[in-house]
Design an enzyme around this catalytic site. Sequence first.
Site, mmCIF file in Angstrom:
data_model
loop_
_atom_site.group_PDB
_atom_site.id
_atom_site.type_symbol
_atom_site.label_atom_id
_atom_site.label_comp_id
_atom_site.label_asym_id
_atom_site.label_seq_id
_atom_site.Cartn_x
_atom_site.Cartn_y
_atom_site.Cartn_z
ATOM 1 N N ASN A 20 40.628 -10.894 -11.272
ATOM 2 C CA ASN A 20 41.328 -11.069 -9.996
ATOM 3 C C ASN A 20 42.100 -9.815 -9.574
ATOM 4 O OD1 ASN A 20 40.330 -13.655 -9.678
ATOM 5 N ND2 ASN A 20 42.089 -14.627 -10.662
ATOM 6 N N ASP A 80 32.926 -19.305 -4.585
ATOM 7 C CA ASP A 80 32.828 -20.627 -5.182
ATOM 8 C C ASP A 80 33.244 -21.718 -4.203
ATOM 9 O OD1 ASP A 80 32.010 -19.598 -7.603
ATOM 10 O OD2 ASP A 80 34.051 -19.374 -8.356
ATOM 11 N N PRO A 83 41.365 -21.503 3.821
ATOM 12 C CA PRO A 83 41.380 -20.942 5.177
ATOM 13 C C PRO A 83 41.985 -19.540 5.193
ATOM 14 C CG PRO A 83 43.124 -22.570 4.916
ATOM 15 C CD PRO A 83 42.281 -22.641 3.671
ATOM 16 N N ILE A 84 41.597 -18.768 6.221
ATOM 17 C CA ILE A 84 42.108 -17.404 6.346
ATOM 18 C C ILE A 84 43.124 -17.299 7.481
ATOM 19 C CG2 ILE A 84 40.014 -16.401 5.350
ATOM 20 C CD1 ILE A 84 39.254 -15.530 8.206
ATOM 21 N N ASP A 85 43.699 -18.430 7.889
ATOM 22 C CA ASP A 85 44.629 -18.373 9.012
ATOM 23 C C ASP A 85 45.870 -17.552 8.682
ATOM 24 O OD1 ASP A 85 45.126 -20.525 7.225
ATOM 25 O OD2 ASP A 85 46.541 -21.405 8.642
#
Length: 422
Positions: A23, A116, A122-124
């Site tokens: 990561n 995955d 969400p990318i908000d």
Amino acid sequence: MEIMDIHGGKKLSGSVTIGGAKNSTVALIPASILSQTKVVFDSVPRIKDVDNLRSILEDMNVSSSMDESVLSIDPTQIKEIPLTSGKIQSLRASYYFMGALLSRFGEAIVSFPGGDDIGPRPIDQHVHGFEALGAEVHFKDDSIHIKAPKTGLVGTTIEFDFISVGATINMILASVLAHGQTTIENAAREPEIIDLATFLNNMGAKIRGAGTSQIKIEGVRSLSSTNSHTIIPDRIEAGTYIIIAAAVGNGVLVKNVIPEHLDLFLGKLEEMGVNMVIGEDSIYVYPTERLTNVEVKTSPFPGFATDLQQPISALMFLGEGEGIIQDTIYPKRIRHIPELNKMGANIWNEDGIIHIQKSGALIGANVTADEIRAGASLMITGLVAPGETKIFDAGNILRGYDRVVEKLTGLGADVKIIKGEK
């Protein structure tokens, strides 16, 4: 298709060395394009996600080479192109190119990321941050188009509605070259964010507060790498091998660990009855005679990591009493359950809570790894269960675990990767 073939029921012993954090790596590689000079990373995990990111870099005319665990990247001839290929769509971490490209070129066109299937991500919060810095954001043809004003991004205060590792990283990448100061409130605190900030600061960035809920970034004019950056150890890989050692170990030393990154996880294992000696950078796990199941609730760092909820479920099959797991981050991360049931595991989901009871009738079976950590839980269970386990779509495991077959066979496991069809 790659299939992991395991003949389980064998006791494992010896030592295993943990690789660099996946990561961290998947954020550091996109961050490398911010440098005006060549970049070198050490302790890079040999995983499929690194190969995929290098392929994306190659599309941008950014060359790279890998020698053992050392990755060299040369972004000096980078070309600005839209990132809309299938490579982007198959890799969730590709969304870090949004912040990196916006910072480097003032514009980014990136396909919606894949990765995955573990529930909505969400990318908000990312969009909110980009717009706060002055960028215009549009969605078109399954892609996000982000463009800074001609005068450049301007630092501001960005407050997230909820803690998001991805949004925190993207705002750091977008703001390191912005005008003035950016303050990120309600920032994620993961060690991988500290690792990214350390890398950027060593290139000349001015980032303070990484690892806390408030990060302050003073924009600089340019970034240049002069030294190799050693990636921190992977706490999720470490946790997975500690679980394996507790489940089927006859004395296993897990090396290259930062125990402080696993405090709550290690506390839960001790509560279960796992006998460990925790050193400065290693953990020795003794053979475990009796386990008692516990209740686990995932939460952002420093809480119990969502990426370890599936691996620890495999250990709970050996424990007395009922184990309870509540994943507050990705409550739909349950696709491993029906696959584990095929192996005789007593595990079920009820109203968003995972219940586990001791499973004395585990047996090898043909199962499918739908994502990285689901695959890890199947792998651990396959090592415990007598008979042969074949894990289809094992490429998902290889995406996240450094040289996993080599490391497991080094401990005495009977495991290999074979090619086949489902």
